[in-house]
Design a protein around this motif. Structure first.
Motif, PDB file in Angstrom:
ATOM      1  N   THR A  19       0.806  -1.219  -0.001  1.00  0.00           N
ATOM      2  CA  THR A  19       0.087  -0.024  -0.051  1.00  0.00           C
ATOM      3  C   THR A  19       0.880   1.062   0.002  1.00  0.00           C
ATOM      4  OG1 THR A  19      -0.191   0.040   2.599  1.00  0.00           O
ATOM      5  CG2 THR A  19      -1.927  -1.054   1.168  1.00  0.00           C
ATOM      6  N   PHE A  20       2.085   1.178   0.264  1.00  0.00           N
ATOM      7  CA  PHE A  20       3.180   2.332   0.328  1.00  0.00           C
ATOM      8  C   PHE A  20       3.721   2.323  -0.823  1.00  0.00           C
ATOM      9  CE2 PHE A  20       5.098  -1.601   1.495  1.00  0.00           C
ATOM     10  CZ  PHE A  20       6.094  -1.713   0.683  1.00  0.00           C
ATOM     11  N   CYS A  21       3.507   1.584  -1.794  1.00  0.00           N
ATOM     12  CA  CYS A  21       4.456   1.593  -3.183  1.00  0.00           C
ATOM     13  C   CYS A  21       3.656   2.398  -4.409  1.00  0.00           C
ATOM     14  CB  CYS A  21       4.703   0.209  -3.321  1.00  0.00           C
ATOM     15  SG  CYS A  21       5.309  -0.062  -5.056  1.00  0.00           S
ATOM     16  N   ARG A  76       0.206   2.715  -9.212  1.00  0.00           N
ATOM     17  CA  ARG A  76       0.006   3.159 -10.624  1.00  0.00           C
ATOM     18  C   ARG A  76      -0.256   1.927 -11.545  1.00  0.00           C
ATOM     19  NH1 ARG A  76       3.834   6.804  -8.716  1.00  0.00           N
ATOM     20  NH2 ARG A  76       5.632   5.518  -9.449  1.00  0.00           N
ATOM     21  N   GLU A  77       0.484   0.765 -11.597  1.00  0.00           N
ATOM     22  CA  GLU A  77       0.272  -0.137 -12.498  1.00  0.00           C
ATOM     23  C   GLU A  77      -1.047  -1.169 -12.569  1.00  0.00           C
ATOM     24  OE1 GLU A  77       3.084  -3.445 -12.942  1.00  0.00           O
ATOM     25  OE2 GLU A  77       3.101  -4.106 -10.742  1.00  0.00           O
ATOM     26  N   MET A  78      -1.715  -0.833 -11.202  1.00  0.00           N
ATOM     27  CA  MET A  78      -2.948  -1.631 -10.791  1.00  0.00           C
ATOM     28  C   MET A  78      -4.160  -1.374 -11.808  1.00  0.00           C
ATOM     29  SD  MET A  78      -2.871  -1.769  -6.814  1.00  0.00           S
ATOM     30  CE  MET A  78      -4.300  -2.522  -6.517  1.00  0.00           C
ATOM     31  N   SER A 131       7.339  -2.334 -11.930  1.00  0.00           N
ATOM     32  CA  SER A 131       6.157  -2.101 -12.524  1.00  0.00           C
ATOM     33  C   SER A 131       6.285  -2.144 -14.091  1.00  0.00           C
ATOM     34  CB  SER A 131       5.326  -0.964 -12.049  1.00  0.00           C
ATOM     35  OG  SER A 131       6.090   0.289 -12.238  1.00  0.00           O
ATOM     36  N   ARG A 132       5.330  -2.507 -14.859  1.00  0.00           N
ATOM     37  CA  ARG A 132       5.323  -2.347 -16.342  1.00  0.00           C
ATOM     38  C   ARG A 132       4.036  -1.752 -16.782  1.00  0.00           C
ATOM     39  NH1 ARG A 132       8.762  -5.549 -14.572  1.00  0.00           N
ATOM     40  NH2 ARG A 132      10.538  -6.445 -15.697  1.00  0.00           N
ATOM     41  N   ILE A 184      -1.464  -9.967  -3.770  1.00  0.00           N
ATOM     42  CA  ILE A 184      -0.925 -10.222  -2.616  1.00  0.00           C
ATOM     43  C   ILE A 184      -0.481  -8.932  -2.044  1.00  0.00           C
ATOM     44  CG2 ILE A 184       0.688 -11.829  -0.976  1.00  0.00           C
ATOM     45  CD1 ILE A 184       0.735 -13.788  -3.646  1.00  0.00           C
ATOM     46  N   ILE A 185      -1.216  -8.603  -0.771  1.00  0.00           N
ATOM     47  CA  ILE A 185      -0.707  -7.357   0.014  1.00  0.00           C
ATOM     48  C   ILE A 185       0.333  -7.515   0.879  1.00  0.00           C
ATOM     49  CG2 ILE A 185      -1.688  -5.575   1.124  1.00  0.00           C
ATOM     50  CD1 ILE A 185      -4.623  -6.581   0.171  1.00  0.00           C
ATOM     51  N   ILE A 186       1.380  -7.397   0.645  1.00  0.00           N
ATOM     52  CA  ILE A 186       2.626  -7.591   1.538  1.00  0.00           C
ATOM     53  C   ILE A 186       2.744  -6.833   2.620  1.00  0.00           C
ATOM     54  CG2 ILE A 186       4.384  -6.134   0.489  1.00  0.00           C
ATOM     55  CD1 ILE A 186       5.277  -9.598   1.093  1.00  0.00           C
ATOM     56  N   ASP A 187       2.126  -5.652   3.122  1.00  0.00           N
ATOM     57  CA  ASP A 187       2.243  -5.058   4.038  1.00  0.00           C
ATOM     58  C   ASP A 187       1.146  -5.062   5.284  1.00  0.00           C
ATOM     59  OD1 ASP A 187       1.039  -3.418   2.266  1.00  0.00           O
ATOM     60  OD2 ASP A 187       1.779  -1.594   3.141  1.00  0.00           O
TER      61      ASP A 187
END
Length: 171
Positions: free
Chosen positions: A56-58, A63-65, A155-156, A85-88
């Protein structure tokens, strides 16, 4: 010179970011944001699943979502699915942080990324996710749960991801 260093750094990160290797099986049990159980059996539903590990901090993750949401929708008929997968989202005690969960839900709503998002279990965090050092990290998995190729760090664009997806689906 800077470009070469940047590429080398990305290549190094991709090696550090994920200890899992191509062909190895990824297994897990966890739940989605609504508390519904999700296991690695989800992979059997599609020819290819794109696991996008994000935080969520990234900024680059977020932006790529919207592009990932479009890829998920546009490739459904090819037996392809995106899973986040939400890592934080877990606190130091392994419990869901309600503030981060609320933020994740807001991000998902704003970006239209309405595909499945998994809250990692202790099993996942202590297993195949433990070596993640950069997000977003994306891996592709076949219907048997085996990793396809190397992980992608960073990201891409939708166009760049689509090229990668097409190449994997056409193998």
């Amino acid at each position: 010179m800077k470009k070469i260093f940047f590429i080398f750094t990305l290549m190094t990160l991709s090696v550090l970011a994920f200890a899992q290797k191509a062909g190895e099986k990824i297994t897990f049990s966890g739940c989605d944001l609504n508390g519904n159980p999700v296991t690695s059996e989800i992979f059997a539903e599609n020819k290819v699943t794109m696991l996008n590990i994000w935080g969520t901090f990234c900024g680059p993750c977020i932006r790529e979502m919207p592009d990932l949401a479009k890829l998920n929708e546009e490739n459904k008929d090819k037996n392809f699915e995106v899973v986040g997968i939400i890592i934080d989202i877990l606190d130091q005690k392994g419990k869901v942080d309600s503030g981060i969960k609320a933020n994740a839900e807001l991000i998902i709503k704003k970006t239209g990324a309405d595909y499945i998002h998994i809250i990692p279990s202790d099993e996942m965090n202590n297993g195949w996710l433990k070596d993640i050092q950069a997000v977003p990290t994306t891996i592709f998995v076949d219907s048997n749960g085996k990793q396809i190729g190397k992980p992608y760090v960073g990201s891409r664009s939708q166009k760049d991801w689509q090229k990668i997806i097409d190449k994997i689906l056409n193998k």
